[in-house]
Motif scaffolding. Structure first.
Motif, short mmCIF file in Angstrom:
data_model
loop_
_atom_site.label_atom_id
_atom_site.label_comp_id
_atom_site.label_asym_id
_atom_site.label_seq_id
_atom_site.Cartn_x
_atom_site.Cartn_y
_atom_site.Cartn_z
N TYR A 11 -3.04 6.00 2.01
CA TYR A 11 -1.67 5.47 2.07
C TYR A 11 -0.96 5.83 3.37
O TYR A 11 0.05 5.21 3.72
CB TYR A 11 -0.86 5.99 0.88
CG TYR A 11 -1.04 5.17 -0.37
CD1 TYR A 11 -0.36 3.97 -0.54
CD2 TYR A 11 -1.89 5.59 -1.38
CE1 TYR A 11 -0.53 3.21 -1.68
CE2 TYR A 11 -2.06 4.84 -2.52
CZ TYR A 11 -1.38 3.64 -2.67
OH TYR A 11 -1.55 2.89 -3.81
N LEU A 36 -1.12 2.98 5.90
CA LEU A 36 -0.38 1.84 5.36
C LEU A 36 1.13 2.06 5.52
O LEU A 36 1.87 1.15 5.87
CB LEU A 36 -0.73 1.65 3.89
CG LEU A 36 -2.17 1.23 3.59
CD1 LEU A 36 -2.44 1.29 2.09
CD2 LEU A 36 -2.44 -0.17 4.13
N HIS A 62 4.68 1.73 1.19
CA HIS A 62 3.69 0.64 1.09
C HIS A 62 3.99 -0.33 -0.04
O HIS A 62 3.90 -1.54 0.15
CB HIS A 62 2.29 1.23 0.90
CG HIS A 62 1.24 0.19 0.67
ND1 HIS A 62 0.92 -0.77 1.61
CD2 HIS A 62 0.43 -0.05 -0.42
CE1 HIS A 62 -0.04 -1.55 1.13
NE2 HIS A 62 -0.34 -1.14 -0.09
#
Length: 365
Positions: free
Chosen positions: A10, A13, A320
């Motif tokens: 993550y 992202l 995200h």
């Protein structure tokens, strides 16, 4: 795009989704960021010993901390201004934590009201405080939190002022006008919205508003005005842990502020055993800083933590994909913890002790 399968997935992202100066504010640390990096490296130095032929058909990660029933010893660390990451801000984070039966420690500088956060929450909520020079303003925040059903106070004690954070200085970081700490009156927060080249508005605001004269004696003032349990966040030594217990504190959070205060202090997980040993079970000990996997959670519990608090990764998920992304980050950690418990032969949290830890790897720089 393939769904992320690790918490670390993550990070990039989130970086792609956020303005560079916001990413630097969320991701950065103080000084040369040595402590920031070591928070992660310290977990990676710790290896695990496995036990086999143990019944791990069911692994139970449930626990209770200060009366809060948790599905796992995992919570969301206090972080300001979640709306920097996503428009739904702390409401989305509260929904994500509640979906997995986890604790959410709301920052004093939340960008949603305590009432709105509580309306979105299905799990326990605590709130973090800084000690303000204006005690009436501090007490007003406490009252708003109490009215919303917040169940504990977490006083940050490692920040008599905010440290110099080079990324924020280079970016002249300023809180955008449309993102506000809504649980404090606007005049109290005004400086945080004023841009000035070569300075951080966050740092300037702390020098103006935080009270650096706070001592152990002043804790009684807060205890007399609120019946909520009080935790101290930012303890790194046995000496301060003992003083905290002596002053009637209800819990301790071992923390170096995510590597954002004094650069060069120990990684939080390295400081944890000293604090946990001193406290010896008299109050719960939590830890934050560098947690990125479920195995990290197991390591922290083995070293004496009642629970861990997870910071930046939750904001990565939030940036995200809003509440869904934050919830997925927490789900990954919970699933990895169950896996680590099974593969080390520790079916309950009570089975996790220091015998699960191997000799740490040597420190490298």
């Amino acid at each position: 795009m393939m769904k992320p399968v690790r918490v670390a997935d993550y990070a990039e992202l989130a970086r792609a989704a956020l303005p560079a100066r916001v990413w630097d504010y969320l991701d950065g640390g103080s000084g040369a960021e040595w402590t920031l990096r070591d928070n992660r490296a310290a977990f990676e130095r710790i290896t695990l010993r496995t036990r086999v032929l143990t019944d791990v058909a069911t692994c139970d990660s449930r626990t209770t901390v200060l009366g809060a029933a948790l599905a796992a010893p995992i919570g969301v660390a206090p972080m300001a201004y979640h709306r920097l990451a996503h428009d739904d801000g702390e409401r989305a984070t509260a929904a994500a934590a509640g979906a997995h039966g986890m604790l959410f420690v709301v920052s004093m500088f939340a960008s949603a009201s305590y009432a709105d956060i509580a309306n979105a929450a299905t799990g326990p909520l605590w709130t973090q405080l800084y000690w303000l020079r204006d005690r009436a303003a501090l007490l007003d925040v406490v009252r708003r939190a109490e009215d919303a059903g917040i169940s504990a106070l977490v006083l940050t004690v490692d920040a008599p002022r905010i440290a110099r954070r080079p990324r924020d200085l280079r970016n002249a970081f300023t809180v955008p006008a449309d993102v506000r700490a809504v649980n404090l009156d606007a005049p109290v927060m005004a400086t945080s919205h004023v841009a000035e080249d070569g300075t951080s508005a966050i740092e300037r605001h702390s020098r103006e508003r935080f009270d650096p004269s706070l001592t152990w004696a002043e804790l009684a003032w807060l205890r007399e005005r609120s019946a909520l349990p009080l935790a101290l966040k930012g303890i790194l030594t046995a000496e301060d842990a003992e003083l905290a217990v002596a002053h009637g504190v209800d819990a301790i959070v071992v923390s170096n502020h995510g590597g954002r205060q004094l650069d060069g202090v120990p990684a939080a997980v390295d400081a944890l055993p000293e604090v946990a040993d001193q406290v010896a079970g008299r109050v719960p000990v939590l830890v934050d800083g560098g947690v990125r996997t479920g195995a990290d959670v197991l390591k922290a519990v083995a070293l004496g933590a009642s629970a861990v608090l997870v910071g930046r990764p939750v904001l990565w998920g939030l940036a995200h994909a809003g509440a869904e992304g934050a919830a997925d980050v927490l789900a990954i950690l919970r699933e990895e913890l169950a896996e680590a418990m099974a593969l080390t032969g520790r079916p309950t949290l009570a089975d996790i002790d220091r015998s699960v830890l191997a000799v740490p790897r040597p420190r490298t720089r």
